[in-house]
Design an enzyme around this catalytic site. Structure first.
Site, PDB file in Angstrom:
ATOM      1  N   HIS A 162     -17.186 -18.918  18.346  1.00  0.00           N
ATOM      2  CA  HIS A 162     -16.906 -20.313  18.016  1.00  0.00           C
ATOM      3  C   HIS A 162     -15.705 -20.761  18.833  1.00  0.00           C
ATOM      4  O   HIS A 162     -14.781 -19.980  19.033  1.00  0.00           O
ATOM      5  CB  HIS A 162     -16.609 -20.472  16.516  1.00  0.00           C
ATOM      6  CG  HIS A 162     -16.744 -21.877  16.060  1.00  0.00           C
ATOM      7  ND1 HIS A 162     -15.720 -22.792  16.186  1.00  0.00           N
ATOM      8  CD2 HIS A 162     -17.787 -22.536  15.515  1.00  0.00           C
ATOM      9  CE1 HIS A 162     -16.142 -23.954  15.723  1.00  0.00           C
ATOM     10  NE2 HIS A 162     -17.383 -23.831  15.319  1.00  0.00           N
ATOM     11  N   ASP A 181     -24.205 -20.916  11.918  1.00  0.00           N
ATOM     12  CA  ASP A 181     -25.630 -20.944  12.234  1.00  0.00           C
ATOM     13  C   ASP A 181     -26.295 -19.580  12.155  1.00  0.00           C
ATOM     14  O   ASP A 181     -27.509 -19.476  12.295  1.00  0.00           O
ATOM     15  CB  ASP A 181     -25.847 -21.527  13.640  1.00  0.00           C
ATOM     16  CG  ASP A 181     -25.590 -23.014  13.656  1.00  0.00           C
ATOM     17  OD1 ASP A 181     -25.854 -23.650  12.624  1.00  0.00           O
ATOM     18  OD2 ASP A 181     -25.113 -23.532  14.674  1.00  0.00           O
TER      19      ASP A 181
HETATM   20  N1  CMC Z   1     -22.369 -13.595  22.911  1.00  0.00           N
HETATM   21  C1  CMC Z   1     -21.763 -12.872  23.882  1.00  0.00           C
HETATM   22  N2  CMC Z   1     -20.585 -13.199  24.453  1.00  0.00           N
HETATM   23  C2  CMC Z   1     -19.987 -14.317  23.997  1.00  0.00           C
HETATM   24  C3  CMC Z   1     -20.548 -15.124  22.992  1.00  0.00           C
HETATM   25  C4  CMC Z   1     -21.783 -14.726  22.447  1.00  0.00           C
HETATM   26  N3  CMC Z   1     -22.373 -15.468  21.497  1.00  0.00           N
HETATM   27  N4  CMC Z   1     -19.742 -16.181  22.759  1.00  0.00           N
HETATM   28  C5  CMC Z   1     -18.690 -16.046  23.587  1.00  0.00           C
HETATM   29  N5  CMC Z   1     -18.827 -14.907  24.341  1.00  0.00           N
HETATM   30  C6  CMC Z   1     -17.864 -14.376  25.316  1.00  0.00           C
HETATM   31  C7  CMC Z   1     -17.904 -15.170  26.622  1.00  0.00           C
HETATM   32  O1  CMC Z   1     -18.828 -14.601  27.529  1.00  0.00           O
HETATM   33  C8  CMC Z   1     -16.473 -15.049  27.071  1.00  0.00           C
HETATM   34  O2  CMC Z   1     -16.295 -13.759  27.603  1.00  0.00           O
HETATM   35  P1  CMC Z   1     -15.240 -13.518  28.829  1.00  0.00           P
HETATM   36  O3  CMC Z   1     -13.894 -13.878  28.265  1.00  0.00           O
HETATM   37  O4  CMC Z   1     -15.387 -12.081  29.164  1.00  0.00           O
HETATM   38  O5  CMC Z   1     -15.687 -14.433  29.931  1.00  0.00           O
HETATM   39  C9  CMC Z   1     -15.660 -15.099  25.771  1.00  0.00           C
HETATM   40  O6  CMC Z   1     -16.567 -14.592  24.765  1.00  0.00           O
HETATM   41  C10 CMC Z   1     -15.204 -16.491  25.376  1.00  0.00           C
HETATM   42  O7  CMC Z   1     -16.352 -17.341  25.335  1.00  0.00           O
HETATM   43  P2  CMC Z   1     -16.373 -18.866  25.792  1.00  0.00           P
HETATM   44  O8  CMC Z   1     -17.758 -19.230  26.170  1.00  0.00           O
HETATM   45  O9  CMC Z   1     -15.276 -19.104  26.782  1.00  0.00           O
HETATM   46  O10 CMC Z   1     -15.953 -19.557  24.455  1.00  0.00           O
HETATM   47  P3  CMC Z   1     -16.183 -21.070  24.106  1.00  0.00           P
HETATM   48  O11 CMC Z   1     -15.151 -21.423  23.119  1.00  0.00           O
HETATM   49  O12 CMC Z   1     -16.262 -21.907  25.356  1.00  0.00           O
HETATM   50  O13 CMC Z   1     -17.657 -21.100  23.462  1.00  0.00           O
HETATM   51  C11 CMC Z   1     -19.426 -21.014  21.926  1.00  0.00           C
HETATM   52  C12 CMC Z   1     -17.909 -21.136  22.109  1.00  0.00           C
HETATM   53  C13 CMC Z   1     -19.780 -21.285  20.453  1.00  0.00           C
HETATM   54  C14 CMC Z   1     -20.140 -22.077  22.778  1.00  0.00           C
HETATM   55  C15 CMC Z   1     -19.877 -19.591  22.333  1.00  0.00           C
HETATM   56  O14 CMC Z   1     -19.246 -18.622  21.515  1.00  0.00           O
HETATM   57  C16 CMC Z   1     -21.399 -19.419  22.268  1.00  0.00           C
HETATM   58  O15 CMC Z   1     -22.095 -19.748  23.240  1.00  0.00           O
HETATM   59  N6  CMC Z   1     -21.943 -18.905  21.116  1.00  0.00           N
HETATM   60  C17 CMC Z   1     -23.368 -18.816  20.949  1.00  0.00           C
HETATM   61  C18 CMC Z   1     -23.937 -20.170  20.537  1.00  0.00           C
HETATM   62  C19 CMC Z   1     -23.627 -20.538  19.096  1.00  0.00           C
HETATM   63  O16 CMC Z   1     -23.799 -19.724  18.192  1.00  0.00           O
HETATM   64  N7  CMC Z   1     -23.210 -21.791  18.878  1.00  0.00           N
HETATM   65  C20 CMC Z   1     -22.963 -22.320  17.534  1.00  0.00           C
HETATM   66  C21 CMC Z   1     -21.541 -22.677  17.305  1.00  0.00           C
HETATM   67  S1  CMC Z   1     -21.213 -22.966  15.557  1.00  0.00           S
HETATM   68  C22 CMC Z   1     -22.111 -24.397  15.175  1.00  0.00           C
HETATM   69  C23 CMC Z   1     -21.431 -25.607  15.667  1.00  0.00           C
HETATM   70  O17 CMC Z   1     -20.540 -26.101  14.955  1.00  0.00           O
HETATM   71  O18 CMC Z   1     -21.768 -26.074  16.767  1.00  0.00           O
END
Ligand code: CMC
Length: 428
Positions: free
Chosen positions: A307, A364
């Site tokens: 998240h 989710d």
């Molecule tokens: N699986 C594997 N690796 C992950 C995941 C995941 N679900 N989420 C983040 N990471 C890794 C990412 O690759 C990165 O690694 P590194 O630092 O080595 O490059 C690190 O964790 C930080 O991730 P980020 O993408 O920079 O974090 P963000 O804050 O931009 O993204 C997120 C947040 C929710 C988009 C992401 O965690 C994600 O894609 N999760 C899966 C989709 C999901 O479940 N979304 C629902 C969110 S809750 C409902 C809502 O309110 O929207």
């Protein structure tokens, strides 16, 4: 913390005030930055460090897993309030008295009829249309049937718009699902509660009586409360920014629905279930998918994990996990994907990659399992999220307009070509 932040640019020091929120959160107010520095701006891709507004609606502290609406903890609201009480709280700032709640309820019911021509619009969609696309279009179409803009200076007009959309939205949600299933469009029954009526509109078969299941009613009520607001997330920020141009409420909400649709946001609930199904079909080997999620050369992500703001357990996920166990237990449903979900969760919580990045299950991760047990089709999951988020979007839109926020218009740093001469087509 000092009340002034100092920034040195090109040898000159500039001072900026610091805002402090109710819960001691701090923000440097850089609204004068570009003016005083003659052109310097900030870059913050994904707005990871940018506060877009001051808001009194929702408090979220990701590091501690805290979520509160108007000061009330999500745990207490999910246990003691119902969805319409929470909607009233979010939109109008205080919990309603019994009298206010009864009036709110009855005004919403009075507004729960949509123009019959909406059916013609639904008819025009092919059955293959994704329900989120249909819902966004129908919400936007409401503008055509209710062309007057909301007079934000009139409390009465604002109230009427709120009960108007809260009344009509469940009809659009239910009809979006029924049309796809080839079922007649039903209006439900005025004497029923908000959730009961929604369920009847969604599930009543033309040739039989719909019997309410209190376990489902209660679980859905809770799910909607948990989704009702989440401060400046992608869809809410979209609603605010669209509304900041003084586009109407329905147009702003329709844009929010489109933003919510994406799998990184609300669309994750559909993506989670599809992922769990995929793992099951592939033999149920969770180790394989854990490895894929950690492999930087593989685009696969563990959907329902991580998240932007929570770097601890998403408090909503805890409540939903408990509700999923109760609903499945009570309905006597044995869903094999629940075992896969639990397996993935325990592996991820003990895995260095997930621990180091503070990736926990989010709201989710388990919601789809409950929706599925209720008989809601997978492609409707995000529509259910939209229904829950509706009061939050309305509250944020209302606050934005009443605070007279300026039009949202970020800047950029241009990295393209410098001025060059046009080359006629025959010379390229
Ligand atoms: N699986 C594997 N690796 C992950 C995941 C995941 N679900 N989420 C983040 N990471 C890794 C990412 O690759 C990165 O690694 P590194 O630092 O080595 O490059 C690190 O964790 C930080 O991730 P980020 O993408 O920079 O974090 P963000 O804050 O931009 O993204 C997120 C947040 C929710 C988009 C992401 O965690 C994600 O894609 N999760 C899966 C989709 C999901 O479940 N979304 C629902 C969110 S809750 C409902 C809502 O309110 O929207």
């Amino acid at each position: 913390m000092s009340e002034i932040a100092k920034l040195e640019v090109g040898g000159k020091v500039y001072e900026f005030p610091i805002y402090t929120g109710t819960e001691d959160e701090s923000a440097i107010d850089i609204s004068k930055l570009r003016g005083v520095t003659e052109g310097v701006i900030t870059i913050d891709r994904g707005y990871k460090n940018t506060g877009s507004c001051l808001s009194e609606i929702t408090f979220l502290e990701g590091e501690k897993g805290i979520l509160r609406y108007r000061g009330y903890s999500i745990e207490e609201l999910a246990e003691k309030a119902d969805f319409l009480e929470v909607a009233f709280l979010l939109i109008f700032g205080e919990l309603p008295t019994q009298e206010q709640l009864d009036k709110f309820n009855s005004d919403i019911k009075k507004n729960s009829v949509v123009d019959d021509d909406i059916k013609k619009i639904i008819d025009a969609f092919p059955k293959s249309a994704h329900p989120m696309g249909v819902l966004s279009s129908l919400t936007s179409a409401l503008t055509a049937f209710n062309p007057g803009a909301v007079d934000i200076d009139s409390e009465e007009d604002m109230y009427n718009s709120v009960v108007g959309i809260l009344g009509k939205f469940p009809v659009l949600v239910a009809w979006t699902m029924r049309k796809k299933q080839g079922l007649p469009l039903d209006y439900g029954k005025k004497s029923l509660g908000y959730i009961e009526n929604l369920l009847k509109m969604m599930f009543k078969q033309p040739n039989e009586k719909y019997i309410q299941n209190p376990i489902i009613v209660n679980a859905l009520d809770k799910l909607l409360i948990l989704h009702a607001d989440h401060e400046q997330n992608c869809s809410t920020s979209t609603v605010r920014i669209v509304g900041s141009s003084h586009a109407g409420l329905f147009a702003s909400l329709s844009a929010g629905i489109s933003a919510l649709w994406g799998p990184l946001h609300g669309g994750a609930n559909q993506a989670v279930l599809e992922m769990l199904e995929g793992i099951k079909k592939d033999g149920g080997d969770t180790n394989k998918y854990m490895a894929k999620a950690k492999d930087k050369n593989d685009p696969f992500r563990l959907m329902g994990f991580g998240h932007r703001v929570y770097k601890n357990f998403d408090p909503r996920a805890k409540i939903i996990k408990k509700a999923a166990d109760e609903v499945l237990g009570n309905l006597g449903v044995k869903d094999p994907v629940l075992d896969i979900a639990e397996g993935l969760e325990s592996q991820a919580l003990a895995d260095d990659y997930f621990v180091a990045r503070k990736l926990y299950p989010n709201v989710d991760f388990y919601s789809g399992i409950i929706y599925r047990a209720m008989g809601i089709p997978t492609d409707m999951f995000t529509v259910m999220f939209a229904l829950g988020r509706l009061p939050g979007w309305i509250a944020q839109w209302k606050e934005m307009r009443l605070n007279n926020e300026p039009i949202g218009r970020p800047r950029q740093i241009y990295t393209g070509e410098s001025l060059r001469e046009f080359v006629p087509v025959e010379k390229r």
